[in-house]
Design an enzyme around this catalytic site. Structure first.
Site, mmCIF file in Angstrom:
data_model
loop_
_atom_site.group_PDB
_atom_site.id
_atom_site.type_symbol
_atom_site.label_atom_id
_atom_site.label_comp_id
_atom_site.label_asym_id
_atom_site.label_seq_id
_atom_site.Cartn_x
_atom_site.Cartn_y
_atom_site.Cartn_z
ATOM 1 N N TYR A 74 27.358 34.562 14.336
ATOM 2 C CA TYR A 74 27.374 34.056 15.349
ATOM 3 C C TYR A 74 26.486 32.634 16.061
ATOM 4 C CZ TYR A 74 31.929 36.404 17.962
ATOM 5 O OH TYR A 74 32.613 36.623 18.119
ATOM 6 N N LYS A 125 44.450 19.720 2.998
ATOM 7 C CA LYS A 125 45.355 19.333 2.138
ATOM 8 C C LYS A 125 45.058 18.965 1.055
ATOM 9 C CE LYS A 125 48.600 20.572 6.145
ATOM 10 N NZ LYS A 125 47.995 20.595 7.665
HETATM 11 N N1 DSN Z 1 51.780 23.722 8.022
HETATM 12 C C1 DSN Z 1 51.657 22.244 7.756
HETATM 13 C C2 DSN Z 1 52.196 21.350 6.579
HETATM 14 O O1 DSN Z 1 53.249 22.235 5.725
HETATM 15 O O2 DSN Z 1 52.361 20.287 7.018
HETATM 16 C C3 DSN Z 1 51.695 20.938 8.721
HETATM 17 O O3 DSN Z 1 50.859 22.118 10.063
#
Ligand code: DSN
Length: 423
Positions: free
Chosen positions: A58, A233
């Protein structure tokens, strides 16, 4: 023993049922062509960092000012992540604690707006995000969301509308960026409008963070007050998020994340973010980011040549939004058929979609994952062919073709092993 069991021996011994599901997911990710533009394959190093004993600790607070003792190592982990974020994106300040993109955006509202204030963002069906003030989200319920969109004739952001709305509604916060935008975001144009209207401008670069880090999309840094991003991403890190800003907003953002919104940070994720940012600072990541865009452009060309209708006519980044109306196959039916063919996409609304979000006209695809596996522009005609054949097969109910494509996809994928997966 399977490769998966060798990779996770303790899990395989303690919980064979769960281990089998992990193994099945590993096979699925290995054998399929993953085209969801918000997904990727993290490196083995990022995976390892996200599964360590840092999990056990934590650390409410920030490095050097925590509410728990025993932070000798954790403070250094978080400082590494913060310093690397600052270097990669060229910002004064970074907060690496948001649990994911939606909490990160909520922290921005907490920092700069009061409940009931007007906030502005792109409408979800136009390519925005739920947290940019869309009605069903807390951000649209607790604030008064006003929404801009794209022009019907070009599919591009309507800056006349953005300026008119901003000057009329005087939002406290303007969000730019989104989840289905195939074109370069003009941060300078948004910056000018935000200054004219007195709003705090936030660039939500979740989709394109890796492209910015790799120099394949212009940086928002000179034009915006705050940058919000997920880390999983195009940036190819673990599932997490960051907020970045100039020094003047550092305190407000930090206070909003903790104690405003969250408790203890997920230290194992912070560590994996640090590793991903180290990877993103390497020359090879620049090559990756540019290859993602080159692949998307080549794929868009190949799809256009096969008669597909692409929103805005193509792409500048990693993402392609396809309107399947001319093919007379609804997006959901196409997406499910593609899934059976081993090609994983998501169905998506297109701007001015006459159909409902749960059964829309389009599909959304992207090249971050296939580029991580090493596919290059010369493979994009094959990918477009598979999509073309699968969409046609979806229209006629031709399951045999979908099965045949699935085998072809698996063959090509076997030649391009994915990072992080057991071989
Ligand atoms: N879920 C994401 C996407 O697929 O673009 C955005 O939050």
């Amino acid at each position: 023993m399977t490769a998966s069991q060798l990779q996770h021996p303790a899990l395989a011994a303690a919980d064979p049922e769960l281990a089998a599901l992990v193994g099945a997911e590993e096979r699925l990710q290995a054998e399929t062509l993953r085209l969801i533009p918000s997904e990727n394959y993290v490196s083995a190093a990022v995976l390892e960092a996200s599964g360590t004993v840092l999990q056990n600790k934590y650390s409410e607070g920030y490095p050097g000012r925590r509410y728990y003792e025993g932070q000798q190592n954790i403070d250094q982990v978080e400082t590494l992540a913060v310093e690397r974020a600052k270097a990669v994106f060229g910002v004064d300040h970074a907060n690496v604690q948001p649990y994911s993109g939606s909490p990160a955006n909520l922290a921005v509202y907490l920092a700069f707006a009061e409940p009931g204030d007007t906030v502005m963002g792109m409408a979800l069906p136009m390519g925005g995000h739920l947290t940019h003030g869309w009605g069903v989200s807390a951000t649209g319920k607790w604030f008064r969301g006003v929404q801009y969109g794209v022009r019907q004739d070009t599919g591009l952001i309507d800056f006349d509308q953005v300026r008119e709305l901003a000057l009329k509604e005087r939002p406290k916060v303007i969000f730019c960026g989104g989840t289905a935008l195939p074109r370069t975001i003009d941060f300078a144009a948004f910056g000018e409008i935000a200054r004219e209207s007195g709003a705090v401008l936030v660039a939500d670069v979740a989709h394109i963070a890796g492209l910015i880090a790799g120099g394949a999309h212009p940086s928002p840094v000179p034009h915006v007050d705050v940058i919000s991003t997920t880390t999983h991403k195009t940036l190819r890190g673990p599932r997490g998020a960051m907020l970045m800003s100039r020094e003047e907003h550092a305190k407000a953002l930090d206070k909003a994340v903790f104690p405003g919104l969250q408790g203890g940070p997920h230290n194992q994720t912070t560590a994996a973010i640090a590793v991903a940012l180290r990877e993103a600072s390497q020359p090879s990541f620049r090559d990756y980011a540019h290859a993602v865009v080159a692949n998307a452009k080549a794929l868009a060309e190949a799809l256009l040549a096969r008669g597909f209708d692409l929103v805005s006519g193509g792409t500048d980044n990693h993402l392609i939004l396809m309107d399947l109306t001319p093919k007379q196959v609804p997006g959901k039916i196409a997406a499910k058929a593609l899934d059976r063919a081993g090609i994983v996409v998501n169905y998506n609304t297109v701007p001015y979609d006459p159909r409902k979000p749960f059964d829309p006209s389009g599909i959304r695809i992207g090249t971050p994952s296939l580029t991580s596996r090493g596919l290059r522009t010369e493979h994009m005609a094959t990918v477009a062919d598979w999509i073309d054949r699968a969409v046609a097969a979806a229209g006629t109910g031709d399951e045999q073709t979908l099965t045949a494509i699935r085998a072809e996809v698996a063959d090509l994928m076997a030649a391009f092993p994915a990072p992080g997966l057991p071989v």
